[in-house]
Design a protein around this motif. Sequence first.
Motif, PDB file in Angstrom:
ATOM      1  N   PRO A 131       0.796  -1.231   0.000  1.00  0.00           N
ATOM      2  CA  PRO A 131       0.000   0.000   0.000  1.00  0.00           C
ATOM      3  C   PRO A 131       0.832   1.286   0.000  1.00  0.00           C
ATOM      4  CG  PRO A 131      -0.642  -1.489   1.790  1.00  0.00           C
ATOM      5  CD  PRO A 131       0.679  -1.954   1.270  1.00  0.00           C
ATOM      6  N   ILE A 132       0.132   2.379  -0.200  1.00  0.00           N
ATOM      7  CA  ILE A 132       0.740   3.708  -0.128  1.00  0.00           C
ATOM      8  C   ILE A 132       0.735   4.119   1.340  1.00  0.00           C
ATOM      9  CG2 ILE A 132       0.489   6.116  -0.864  1.00  0.00           C
ATOM     10  CD1 ILE A 132      -1.326   4.948  -3.196  1.00  0.00           C
ATOM     11  N   TRP A 133       1.904   4.095   1.985  1.00  0.00           N
ATOM     12  CA  TRP A 133       1.950   4.360   3.436  1.00  0.00           C
ATOM     13  C   TRP A 133       2.242   5.834   3.695  1.00  0.00           C
ATOM     14  CZ3 TRP A 133      -0.191   0.693   6.083  1.00  0.00           C
ATOM     15  CH2 TRP A 133      -0.034  -0.640   5.709  1.00  0.00           C
ATOM     16  N   ASN A 134       1.380   6.712   3.234  1.00  0.00           N
ATOM     17  CA  ASN A 134       1.642   8.143   3.447  1.00  0.00           C
ATOM     18  C   ASN A 134       0.845   8.714   4.610  1.00  0.00           C
ATOM     19  OD1 ASN A 134      -0.863   8.142   2.327  1.00  0.00           O
ATOM     20  ND2 ASN A 134      -0.370   9.391   0.545  1.00  0.00           N
ATOM     21  N   LEU A 137      -4.545  -7.639   3.823  1.00  0.00           N
ATOM     22  CA  LEU A 137      -4.052  -6.835   4.939  1.00  0.00           C
ATOM     23  C   LEU A 137      -4.578  -7.401   6.249  1.00  0.00           C
ATOM     24  CD1 LEU A 137      -4.561  -3.303   3.438  1.00  0.00           C
ATOM     25  CD2 LEU A 137      -2.407  -4.191   4.282  1.00  0.00           C
ATOM     26  N   PHE A 147      -4.760   5.120   8.586  1.00  0.00           N
ATOM     27  CA  PHE A 147      -4.642   4.414   7.318  1.00  0.00           C
ATOM     28  C   PHE A 147      -6.011   3.895   6.871  1.00  0.00           C
ATOM     29  CE2 PHE A 147      -3.801   0.633   4.716  1.00  0.00           C
ATOM     30  CZ  PHE A 147      -3.029   1.200   3.731  1.00  0.00           C
ATOM     31  N   LYS A 158      -8.124   6.686   5.501  1.00  0.00           N
ATOM     32  CA  LYS A 158      -7.763   7.024   4.125  1.00  0.00           C
ATOM     33  C   LYS A 158      -8.360   6.001   3.152  1.00  0.00           C
ATOM     34  CE  LYS A 158      -3.853   6.104   2.153  1.00  0.00           C
ATOM     35  NZ  LYS A 158      -2.549   6.015   1.492  1.00  0.00           N
ATOM     36  N   LEU A 192      -7.292   0.883  -2.216  1.00  0.00           N
ATOM     37  CA  LEU A 192      -5.895   1.148  -1.877  1.00  0.00           C
ATOM     38  C   LEU A 192      -5.235   2.043  -2.909  1.00  0.00           C
ATOM     39  CD1 LEU A 192      -4.368  -2.207  -0.607  1.00  0.00           C
ATOM     40  CD2 LEU A 192      -4.986  -0.197   0.710  1.00  0.00           C
ATOM     41  N   ASN A 209      -4.108   1.173  -5.892  1.00  0.00           N
ATOM     42  CA  ASN A 209      -2.916   0.521  -6.449  1.00  0.00           C
ATOM     43  C   ASN A 209      -3.176  -0.022  -7.850  1.00  0.00           C
ATOM     44  OD1 ASN A 209      -4.604  -1.591  -5.925  1.00  0.00           O
ATOM     45  ND2 ASN A 209      -3.217  -2.725  -4.602  1.00  0.00           N
ATOM     46  N   TYR A 228      -4.399  14.051  -0.826  1.00  0.00           N
ATOM     47  CA  TYR A 228      -3.942  12.736  -1.267  1.00  0.00           C
ATOM     48  C   TYR A 228      -3.576  11.852  -0.081  1.00  0.00           C
ATOM     49  CZ  TYR A 228      -1.314   9.214  -3.875  1.00  0.00           C
ATOM     50  OH  TYR A 228      -0.863   8.036  -4.407  1.00  0.00           O
ATOM     51  N   ASN A 229      -2.921  12.448   0.929  1.00  0.00           N
ATOM     52  CA  ASN A 229      -2.548  11.644   2.101  1.00  0.00           C
ATOM     53  C   ASN A 229      -3.592  11.737   3.214  1.00  0.00           C
ATOM     54  OD1 ASN A 229      -2.136  14.171   3.108  1.00  0.00           O
ATOM     55  ND2 ASN A 229       0.065  13.946   3.415  1.00  0.00           N
ATOM     56  N   ARG A 231      -4.650  14.074   5.040  1.00  0.00           N
ATOM     57  CA  ARG A 231      -4.438  14.938   6.212  1.00  0.00           C
ATOM     58  C   ARG A 231      -5.566  15.964   6.345  1.00  0.00           C
ATOM     59  NH1 ARG A 231      -0.273  12.006   7.207  1.00  0.00           N
ATOM     60  NH2 ARG A 231       1.749  12.892   7.641  1.00  0.00           N
TER      61      ARG A 231
END
Lengths: 298, 501
Positions: free
Chosen positions: A130-133, B48, B63, B66, B74, B76, B241-242, B244
């Motif tokens: 995964p994208i761990w941001n 996961l 996580f 998100k 995810l 991806n 994107y993250n 926040r």
Amino acid sequence: MNAQLMRWLRLLAVLGFFAVPTLVLAQLTQSQQEEWLHTPAVASHIGNLTGNANSGTVKYDYRRYCVGCHGELGDGNGEVAQWLDPPMWPKPRDFELAIFKCRSTPTGTLPTDEDLYDTIGRGLDRSAMPIWNTFTNQERADLVAWIKHFSPRWQTEKAGTPIQIPPEPEITPDRVKAGQDVFARVQCWKCHGVAGQANGPSASTLTDDQSRPIAPFNFTDGSRPKCGSTDQDIYRIFMTGLDGTPMPSFADNIKPEEAWDLVFFLRTLQPHNQYNKREKEIAKQLNLKPLNALKLSQ
Amino acid sequence: MRIGTLLCVRRFSYVQSFATATLGLIILFLSFTPSANALPAFARKYGLRCSACHETWPILNNFGLKFRDNGYQLMNDHDAPIWQNPSYWPVTFRITPIWHRLSSLNSVDTYTNVSTTLPEGTLAVQRITSSGFDLSGLDFHTGGTLEKNISFYVLPSSDPTATFHFETVMARFDNLFGSSWLNIKVGRFELNNLLSEKRMVQLTGNGGIYQTYHFIPVGDGNIFGQMGSNQLGMEYLGHSYNDRTRISAALLTSSDGNENLITGANTYNGFFTFDQGLDLGKLGVDRLGAYAFVGEAATYYRTSSGTPIPGSGITNKGFSREGFTGQFYFGAHFDVNFVTQHGSDNAWFGQGYGNPINPGSAENGIPSCPTSCLANATPGTTLPLGSQAPTWNGYTLEARYVYSPQLIFIGEFEAERMSRQANGPGYVPGFTGPNGITGAAPSNLGNINNYDGLIRYNPFMTSRAGMALQAEYNVFHQVGTGPMGANTNTNELLLGLDFDF
């Protein structure tokens, strides 16, 4: 002694024969890794951040977020690994080998701490990674240090020196055409296909260094490269290679100026995205056609 | 599960038949034995561990938040179902067999009483304590992607009598035009609460909901301001994107999530949130946010034999709830979450007008009565002298000590305090208003203190199935809503199993 009991004993003996050495080896690895944990070599340095493998929280973070795939010993044998089937779902990385796909450093060398830090935050597209941001920068730096405590390589080797990337030149139609010539000359098409559709003559036979099937990158389906999407990232990908995969480093075959031409050409293969507006226009102007596969293989 | 079932549980006799519990357990174990295919849907899809997304299942960590905000993806390039093994079945079952011991005050017919110390009369207040095995319902969670960036979530939920309803039904369209700032959701869904009630692990009758999310002044007819209930409508969500920075706005029908436009003709409300995650280094990503819930609902219905005619409501009156939210991690093991609320209802609601769904329900503090006692603001109705808009302040504080993803301790405290009563000081003494309250209300009428503490232990944790053992204790106190004007005062001890697979 009756036959039934004998059978059971034999079975036990066979199991023991395999189980004991495995357990002993795992024990050995674990105690070694414990030692490496406390060496300065595993600390990570990213800008002015220092990542610490003994931070207390990092062990916990690894357990919570990573261990299911990468395993307690970092060997890539977490409980989930068995459900991931390459090439569609690559297996989790074995950190004991310290062989990494995404590096700014020459092929065969260890990546820099920044490389690992960036990869963790970027994730690996088209894989379960995964994208761990969502971590804080400190937590991510600590994870880099933690990953380094799994392999003896970090104790004896230093990270490679990042390759030099010359400034990106102005894009011109000639450069795009020159890029296509490089693509033909160094035979990217053998794996990636003449139109970048991952259907070159070798594509179906490729395996990684663990003999697992692996597919080349498809430039045309809109997926993101694992090691970054910017022009610099693409340059770096084929000039350092993705270690552990058939995707080689072309540092010895492609000169730096040519490398930029190739980047421009690769952009024309991708569908429209935020990076390739100019390249797509030029390709249209030139009426750029895919290489002729038949002619190439003569 | 949650609200629907928990409210139902309360209406039920507390000592549920032993047979139901046993049968449930048998079915459970049968379904466990032969096949290892029953897996929690998302963990299984992505390989996961539960702990990657959940602080403890089902509470989300950053996580997981998100992942949810991305439409259960995810991101991806393998999120579309085409990448899944065809045998993948996006369903998770959840069932919660429990044993609990409940102690609460009741108004008891004295002639049925075993105790002789009770005063003479027909009714008297007495504490009754009972215990027994119980089930708190069964959920089938099913959700996932239909296509890249198009996802769904359906949650048929049953109360302990196997009466099913759709707790959540929604479709989501995410990352429109390739932007994480453009996500749309339609259907019935939980509001974008940072501290999610649908994901809380508390199981007791009063601890199993956030009082702050459902607080209604005594006798108040506005049931539509309950931000803990799943609501019908449409939501916009945008996030960086993250993840926040997060922002959302929802347009909802004022129906408290009930279908068929049971309520007013054109009554809507809006729910707005903003929160920002801050990088606090070793502490973690901590969040601070704010929300506002503003809207209106009808207070006058044409009725048929005393029953409100759906969609006929008019004379809308306003209400609002606003407050701050926060989620503070202090390293990997400890976090504190809070929600504050300032609430205000129009004076008409305060007098009991507005509730067409369950008129005169005991739940809202109004004594039960036939439907014809609906407080209806028919033309010419005036508010009693001294009526005023009720206002209050409240907060929920939840502290969690996460020893490991498998062992968590949670302490929760909630306080709700009336700051202005609907029946103001000018209310005529001795006059009983449509809200059932006589004369000016004492300033603390309806105030709540709620304490909850629990230990939750997952003996094993994989991406395939989860099981938690839980011990919980809850004490609930509310001024003036108990039997015969006494305070409500209950405590509950609960030992439960929470399975998902």
